[in-house]
Write an enzyme that holds these catalytic residues in place. Structure first.
Site, mmCIF file in Angstrom:
data_model
loop_
_atom_site.group_PDB
_atom_site.id
_atom_site.type_symbol
_atom_site.label_atom_id
_atom_site.label_comp_id
_atom_site.label_asym_id
_atom_site.label_seq_id
_atom_site.Cartn_x
_atom_site.Cartn_y
_atom_site.Cartn_z
ATOM 1 N N ASP A 77 61.225 15.190 -5.293
ATOM 2 C CA ASP A 77 61.467 15.489 -3.883
ATOM 3 C C ASP A 77 60.503 14.656 -3.035
ATOM 4 O O ASP A 77 59.620 13.992 -3.572
ATOM 5 C CB ASP A 77 61.282 16.990 -3.591
ATOM 6 N N ASP A 79 57.820 14.661 0.200
ATOM 7 C CA ASP A 79 57.017 15.462 1.115
ATOM 8 C C ASP A 79 56.502 14.550 2.229
ATOM 9 O O ASP A 79 56.138 13.400 1.981
ATOM 10 C CB ASP A 79 55.813 16.061 0.375
ATOM 11 N N ASP A 155 44.955 18.058 -3.879
ATOM 12 C CA ASP A 155 44.371 18.377 -5.186
ATOM 13 C C ASP A 155 43.843 17.147 -5.942
ATOM 14 O O ASP A 155 42.649 17.003 -6.177
ATOM 15 C CB ASP A 155 45.329 19.218 -6.046
HETATM 16 P P1 ATP Z 1 56.239 17.290 -7.783
HETATM 17 O O1 ATP Z 1 56.974 17.536 -6.486
HETATM 18 O O2 ATP Z 1 56.671 16.093 -8.541
HETATM 19 O O3 ATP Z 1 56.152 18.527 -8.626
HETATM 20 P P2 ATP Z 1 53.968 16.989 -6.044
HETATM 21 O O4 ATP Z 1 52.626 16.331 -6.260
HETATM 22 O O5 ATP Z 1 54.818 16.420 -4.954
HETATM 23 O O6 ATP Z 1 54.711 16.965 -7.434
HETATM 24 P P3 ATP Z 1 54.184 19.457 -4.644
HETATM 25 O O7 ATP Z 1 53.988 20.845 -5.159
HETATM 26 O O8 ATP Z 1 55.511 19.039 -4.143
HETATM 27 O O9 ATP Z 1 53.690 18.505 -5.798
HETATM 28 O O10 ATP Z 1 53.090 19.263 -3.509
HETATM 29 C C1 ATP Z 1 53.082 18.135 -2.634
HETATM 30 C C2 ATP Z 1 51.658 17.702 -2.394
HETATM 31 O O11 ATP Z 1 50.916 18.751 -1.758
HETATM 32 C C3 ATP Z 1 50.856 17.395 -3.650
HETATM 33 O O12 ATP Z 1 51.087 16.085 -4.107
HETATM 34 C C4 ATP Z 1 49.444 17.583 -3.168
HETATM 35 O O13 ATP Z 1 49.008 16.480 -2.404
HETATM 36 C C5 ATP Z 1 49.580 18.775 -2.232
HETATM 37 N N1 ATP Z 1 49.367 20.053 -2.961
HETATM 38 C C6 ATP Z 1 50.305 20.836 -3.536
HETATM 39 N N2 ATP Z 1 49.750 21.918 -4.098
HETATM 40 C C7 ATP Z 1 48.430 21.829 -3.864
HETATM 41 C C8 ATP Z 1 47.302 22.642 -4.174
HETATM 42 N N3 ATP Z 1 47.447 23.765 -4.854
HETATM 43 N N4 ATP Z 1 46.077 22.225 -3.753
HETATM 44 C C9 ATP Z 1 45.937 21.079 -3.040
HETATM 45 N N5 ATP Z 1 46.940 20.268 -2.727
HETATM 46 C C10 ATP Z 1 48.167 20.636 -3.122
HETATM 47 MG MG MG Z 2 56.681 17.186 -4.262
#
Ligand code: ATP
Ligand code: MG
Length: 445
Positions: A77, A79, A155
């Site tokens: 996805d 963001d 994170d």
């Molecule tokens: P994917 O969507 O492939 O699972 P993602 O890294 O995009 O991985 P998401 O859960 O969509 O993960 O979160 C988007 C972004 O928000 C992350 O890349 C990170 O920068 C931030 N993020 C998400 N969860 C946390 C957290 N618990 N603590 C700090 N930052 C976070």
């Molecule tokens: Mg994501």
């Protein structure tokens, strides 16, 4: 307060090269020097970025979208991060809604696709808008900040890279690009503090390490041993979401290995953890492994997978063992499985809250297993008509692959399905249709 000290465990695993946690220098990588092209970004994400930018706001792609594109992978996805507030976003996009309490985010919907937009936030523990509990866990954090604040409250360094729609450059505040190159997962800031703020980051570390085949950097890895017990306080509903993401990441076998390695399995699946800690039954280990391999294959082929099936696999060794004990105290197999299933499930629900529609299906998969042995008379048709049939059949075939049931049983049922049409009007559907008609009549009246 820090998580307890367990540095002694450090020698047990390979560690990535150490380096200063963060660089405070911003690196800007212009369009000519990176491989992210607008063609690989979804149209909806581009629409959001352009509308924000044309309305005078900063707008960047961030997180997994940027990380995966840099790695040459297809993002799950997209963001977006911006300096527009949630309210400004609401008035710019009619198809949007504000969600979340801990973090207020805006979801913008385009058909089936949702673009998640977050306002740049800072993380400051003395801000009145940041609520921490006594263990230092962030309960709520809606302090807005600038893009650099936003980068360092994320994170991992590889999740804190921004693709700026203003000039198509990549902004790197935390040395994330170098970590992408060396395939290193590194928390931003002090690892123990960051896990304390949000223990779920430990599960995210495991998910990304498994999914991307990255190595967890030394401090970020070591701190998991010290902070793991903080997962016991995470609300079971949040653990459900994370557990599904972990085991549906496309590399579930590695996820299980890492959860065991970091002693985290006990917080998600205590019954399985206990069994694996004892002298585990080899056939059961093979079964769990095979179940996860099958899940990985389905995910990587874009086939449907249900959380119910995943829970059925991971809890089966405990259910099977309890059912065997009950059977030896003279209970028949189906009631024994039913009772064992209820008891294992109710213990499990204290850790992960599995929505009822999945937990019921999980139990149905278990109690259907002995019915596959009945291949005479009307029994097969009855089993075939059950809503859980397809998942229960897949489950039985995995059992047959590891010789827990006769190999020809899977073959028999595969042929049975080829010869019989899938039932279209099961009792369940008839009942649902009846309820629907009654509801419509009531509403019409
Ligand atoms: P994917 O969507 O492939 O699972 P993602 O890294 O995009 O991985 P998401 O859960 O969509 O993960 O979160 C988007 C972004 O928000 C992350 O890349 C990170 O920068 C931030 N993020 C998400 N969860 C946390 C957290 N618990 N603590 C700090 N930052 C976070
Ligand atoms: Mg994501």
């Amino acid at each position: 307060m820090k998580c307890y000290d367990s540095r002694i465990l450090l020698d047990y695993f390979n560690v990535a090269s150490d380096k200063e946690a963060n660089s405070d220098k911003l690196a800007i990588i212009s369009r000519t020097n990176h491989n992210i092209s607008r063609k690989s970004i979804s149209e909806s994400a581009l629409k959001v970025l352009y509308r924000l930018s044309n309305s005078g706001f900063r707008a960047c792609l961030v997180g997994g979208g940027v990380r995966d594109l840099l790695l040459g992978l297809q993002p799950k996805d997209f963001d977006v991060a911006t300096d527009a507030t949630p309210e400004e976003l609401r008035s710019l996009f009619r198809n949007s809604r504000i969600i979340g309490r801990r973090f207020r985010l805006v979801h913008i919907r385009f058909g089936r696709e949702i673009i998640e937009v977050a306002t740049f936030r800072s993380h400051s523990s003395d801000s009145p808008k940041t609520e921490l509990n006594t263990e230092g866990r962030i309960l709520r954090d809606n302090t807005f900040g600038d893009i650099e604040d936003d980068a360092i409250r994320r994170d991992f360094t590889v999740n804190a890279l921004y693709y700026d729609i203003a000039n198509f450059s990549i902004l790197d505040y935390t040395n994330g690009l170098e970590d992408i190159e060396t395939r290193t997962l590194r928390l931003i800031g002090d690892a123990e503090t960051r896990y304390q703020e949000d223990p779920v980051r430990m599960l995210r570390a495991i998910r990304f390490a498994a999914k991307l085949d990255f190595e967890i950097e030394r401090h970020s890895a070591e701190a998991i041993f010290a902070c793991g017990s903080l997962l016991a306080d995470i609300p079971p509903a949040r653990l459900f979401d994370e557990t599904v993401k972990l085991f549906h990441s496309g590399n579930a076998t590695r996820v299980l290995e890492l959860l065991r390695h970091y002693h985290l399995l006990q917080y998600l699946f205590p019954a399985l953890d206990e069994l694996l800690g004892l002298e585990p039954d080899e056939a059961m280990l093979d079964f769990v492994d095979q179940g996860l391999v099958n899940t990985d294959i389905r995910i990587n082929n874009n086939q449907h997978v249900s959380p119910a099936f995943m829970f059925a696999i991971l809890l089966w060794p405990a259910v099977h063992q309890q059912a065997m004990n009950l059977q030896s105290s003279k209970l028949k197999i189906i009631p024994a499985l039913f009772q064992a299933g209820s008891s294992v499930m109710s213990r499990q629900l204290k850790h992960i809250s599995i929505p009822r529609r999945f937990s019921q299906m999980t139990r149905d998969i278990w109690t259907a297993q002995p019915k596959f042995q009945r291949t005479q008379g009307k029994q097969p048709a009855r089993l075939f008509a059950q809503p859980c049939f397809r998942a229960a059949y897949d489950f039985m075939c995995i059992q047959s692959m590891v010789s827990l049931v006769p190999g020809n049983l899977c073959q028999w049922w595969t042929e049975y399905q080829q010869q019989h049409q899938a039932p279209t009007n099961t009792k369940l559907q008839q009942r649902d249709n009846g309820n629907y008609r009654r509801r419509r009549r009531r509403n019409a009246g």
